[in-house]
Design a protein around this motif. Structure first.
Motif, PDB file in Angstrom:
ATOM      1  N   UNK A   1       2.187  -8.855  -7.127  1.00 45.57           N
ATOM      2  CA  UNK A   1       1.408  -7.684  -6.513  1.00 45.57           C
ATOM      3  C   UNK A   1       0.509  -6.991  -6.544  1.00 45.57           C
ATOM      4  N   UNK A   2      -0.440  -6.993  -6.030  1.00 45.30           N
ATOM      5  CA  UNK A   2      -1.031  -5.741  -5.639  1.00 45.30           C
ATOM      6  C   UNK A   2      -0.806  -4.912  -4.960  1.00 45.30           C
ATOM      7  N   UNK A   3      -1.126  -3.214  -5.788  1.00 39.56           N
ATOM      8  CA  UNK A   3      -0.923  -2.533  -4.388  1.00 39.56           C
ATOM      9  C   UNK A   3      -2.741  -1.124  -4.776  1.00 39.56           C
ATOM     10  N   UNK A   4      -2.006  -1.669  -3.061  1.00 38.20           N
ATOM     11  CA  UNK A   4      -3.335  -0.219  -3.049  1.00 38.20           C
ATOM     12  C   UNK A   4      -2.792   1.324  -3.274  1.00 38.20           C
ATOM     13  N   UNK A   5      -4.043   1.869  -3.566  1.00 37.56           N
ATOM     14  CA  UNK A   5      -3.465   3.522  -3.915  1.00 37.56           C
ATOM     15  C   UNK A   5      -4.121   4.731  -3.587  1.00 37.56           C
ATOM     16  N   UNK A   6      -4.500   5.663  -3.631  1.00 38.41           N
ATOM     17  CA  UNK A   6      -5.270   7.187  -3.373  1.00 38.41           C
ATOM     18  C   UNK A   6      -4.566   7.349  -5.050  1.00 38.41           C
TER      19      UNK A   6
ATOM     20  N   UNK B   1       0.681  -1.185   0.085  1.00 33.73           N
ATOM     21  CA  UNK B   1      -0.142  -0.227   0.412  1.00 33.73           C
ATOM     22  C   UNK B   1       0.891   1.376   0.112  1.00 33.73           C
ATOM     23  N   UNK B   2       0.949   1.586  -0.550  1.00 32.03           N
ATOM     24  CA  UNK B   2       1.134   3.856  -0.363  1.00 32.03           C
ATOM     25  C   UNK B   2       1.238   4.706   1.065  1.00 32.03           C
ATOM     26  N   UNK B   3       1.645   5.038   0.263  1.00 35.63           N
ATOM     27  CA  UNK B   3       1.623   6.253   2.144  1.00 35.63           C
ATOM     28  C   UNK B   3       0.327   6.793   2.144  1.00 35.63           C
ATOM     29  N   UNK B   4      -0.860   7.641   1.294  1.00 32.71           N
ATOM     30  CA  UNK B   4      -1.621   7.742   1.357  1.00 32.71           C
ATOM     31  C   UNK B   4      -3.004   7.103   2.757  1.00 32.71           C
ATOM     32  N   UNK B   5      -2.282   5.990   1.306  1.00 31.70           N
ATOM     33  CA  UNK B   5      -3.394   4.740   1.859  1.00 31.70           C
ATOM     34  C   UNK B   5      -2.974   4.074   3.548  1.00 31.70           C
ATOM     35  N   UNK B   6      -1.846   3.912   3.974  1.00 26.48           N
ATOM     36  CA  UNK B   6      -1.328   3.664   5.344  1.00 26.48           C
ATOM     37  C   UNK B   6      -2.147   4.932   5.759  1.00 26.48           C
ATOM     38  N   UNK B   7      -1.736   6.131   5.821  1.00 30.66           N
ATOM     39  CA  UNK B   7      -2.054   7.185   6.701  1.00 30.66           C
ATOM     40  C   UNK B   7      -3.839   7.385   6.984  1.00 30.66           C
ATOM     41  N   UNK B   8      -4.741   6.817   6.345  1.00 31.07           N
ATOM     42  CA  UNK B   8      -5.844   7.087   6.355  1.00 31.07           C
ATOM     43  C   UNK B   8      -6.436   5.665   7.947  1.00 31.07           C
ATOM     44  N   UNK B   9      -5.073   4.618   8.799  1.00 34.08           N
ATOM     45  CA  UNK B   9      -5.484   4.383   9.469  1.00 34.08           C
ATOM     46  C   UNK B   9      -6.037   2.435   9.293  1.00 34.08           C
ATOM     47  N   UNK B  10      -5.353   2.062   9.956  1.00 34.34           N
ATOM     48  CA  UNK B  10      -5.363   0.328  10.265  1.00 34.34           C
ATOM     49  C   UNK B  10      -7.464   0.515   9.683  1.00 34.34           C
ATOM     50  N   UNK B  11      -7.880   0.516  10.333  1.00 39.48           N
ATOM     51  CA  UNK B  11      -9.400   0.457  10.637  1.00 39.48           C
ATOM     52  C   UNK B  11      -9.646   0.587   8.732  1.00 39.48           C
ATOM     53  N   UNK B  12      -9.235   1.581   8.311  1.00 40.07           N
ATOM     54  CA  UNK B  12      -9.519   2.085   7.231  1.00 40.07           C
ATOM     55  C   UNK B  12      -9.249   1.285   6.109  1.00 40.07           C
ATOM     56  N   UNK B  13      -8.072   0.754   6.239  1.00 41.41           N
ATOM     57  CA  UNK B  13      -7.100  -0.434   5.291  1.00 41.41           C
ATOM     58  C   UNK B  13      -7.561  -1.579   5.165  1.00 41.41           C
ATOM     59  N   UNK B  14      -7.837  -1.626   6.562  1.00 46.38           N
ATOM     60  CA  UNK B  14      -8.710  -3.027   6.895  1.00 46.38           C
ATOM     61  C   UNK B  14     -10.036  -3.115   6.218  1.00 46.38           C
ATOM     62  N   UNK B  15     -11.020  -2.247   5.826  1.00 49.57           N
ATOM     63  CA  UNK B  15     -12.300  -2.078   5.160  1.00 49.57           C
ATOM     64  C   UNK B  15     -11.920  -1.679   3.248  1.00 49.57           C
ATOM     65  N   UNK B  16     -10.624  -1.369   3.465  1.00 48.14           N
ATOM     66  CA  UNK B  16     -10.164  -1.306   2.086  1.00 48.14           C
ATOM     67  C   UNK B  16     -10.265  -2.797   0.975  1.00 48.14           C
ATOM     68  N   UNK B  17      -8.819  -3.518   1.780  1.00 49.53           N
ATOM     69  CA  UNK B  17      -9.117  -4.858   1.285  1.00 49.53           C
ATOM     70  C   UNK B  17     -10.120  -5.727   1.627  1.00 49.53           C
ATOM     71  N   UNK B  18     -11.614  -5.426   1.997  1.00 45.30           N
ATOM     72  CA  UNK B  18     -12.494  -6.566   2.129  1.00 45.30           C
ATOM     73  C   UNK B  18     -13.208  -5.775   1.315  1.00 45.30           C
ATOM     74  N   UNK B  19     -13.283  -4.791   0.676  1.00 42.24           N
ATOM     75  CA  UNK B  19     -13.771  -3.738   0.049  1.00 42.24           C
ATOM     76  C   UNK B  19     -12.921  -4.453  -1.586  1.00 42.24           C
ATOM     77  N   UNK B  20     -12.094  -4.388  -2.084  1.00 45.14           N
ATOM     78  CA  UNK B  20     -11.043  -5.104  -3.209  1.00 45.14           C
ATOM     79  C   UNK B  20     -11.796  -6.644  -3.101  1.00 45.14           C
ATOM     80  N   UNK B  21     -11.935  -7.508  -1.773  1.00 41.57           N
ATOM     81  CA  UNK B  21     -12.109  -8.749  -2.376  1.00 41.57           C
ATOM     82  C   UNK B  21     -13.417  -9.221  -2.960  1.00 41.57           C
ATOM     83  N   UNK B  22     -14.386  -8.141  -2.293  1.00 45.46           N
ATOM     84  CA  UNK B  22     -16.021  -8.152  -3.389  1.00 45.46           C
ATOM     85  C   UNK B  22     -16.168  -7.369  -4.430  1.00 45.46           C
ATOM     86  N   UNK B  23     -15.189  -6.651  -4.406  1.00 43.83           N
ATOM     87  CA  UNK B  23     -14.548  -5.943  -6.153  1.00 43.83           C
ATOM     88  C   UNK B  23     -14.944  -6.542  -6.944  1.00 43.83           C
ATOM     89  N   UNK B  24     -16.538  -6.355  -7.753  1.00 43.69           N
ATOM     90  CA  UNK B  24     -16.362  -6.393  -9.712  1.00 43.69           C
ATOM     91  C   UNK B  24     -17.602  -5.607  -9.909  1.00 43.69           C
TER      92      UNK B  24
END
Length: 109
Positions: free
Chosen positions: A100-105, A26-49
């Motif tokens: 490698x999957x990258x999560x970024x703003x 993940x990028x610095x911008x994603x990390x700066x959202x905090x661990x709870x937001x990162x967890x929700x983002x990972x869950x969102x990506x998992x169901x992204x269709x």
């Protein structure tokens, strides 16, 4: 659709949905959202269709874009050779590919 495209898509889906078969960063911008937001983002990506011609022109499920709490977020899957010094010689073959999957703003792209 070729067997290679179907295989690449399945491997990408395994990484995106289950974090299997590759690495994740993940990028610095994603990390700066905090661990709870990162967890929700990972869950969102998992169901992204929402894969369509606009964001998935090669039918590989290797890119996605969505809004998260008012912020535009991208994920991108890249294919490297096993030494991670260049492109994979065959993204359909997991024995020669490091995904490698990258999560970024969006504004970090």
């Amino acid at each position: 659709m070729s067997n290679d495209k179907a295989r690449i898509r399945a491997l990408n889906d395994d990484l995106r949905r289950h974090l299997l078969g590759g690495g994740a960063v993940m990028t610095i911008g994603i990390a700066s959202l905090g661990p709870e937001a990162v967890l929700r983002l990972v869950q969102t990506i998992a169901v992204f269709d929402d894969f369509c011609t606009e964001n998935d022109p090669h039918s590989e499920h290797d890119f996605g874009a969505f809004d998260f709490e008012g912020v535009r977020v991208f994920f991108k899957i890249d294919y490297y050779n096993l030494s991670m010094t260049g492109h994979s010689p065959n993204p359909a073959d997991p024995t020669v590919t490091e995904r490698v999957i990258t999560l970024m703003l969006a504004d970090e792209y």
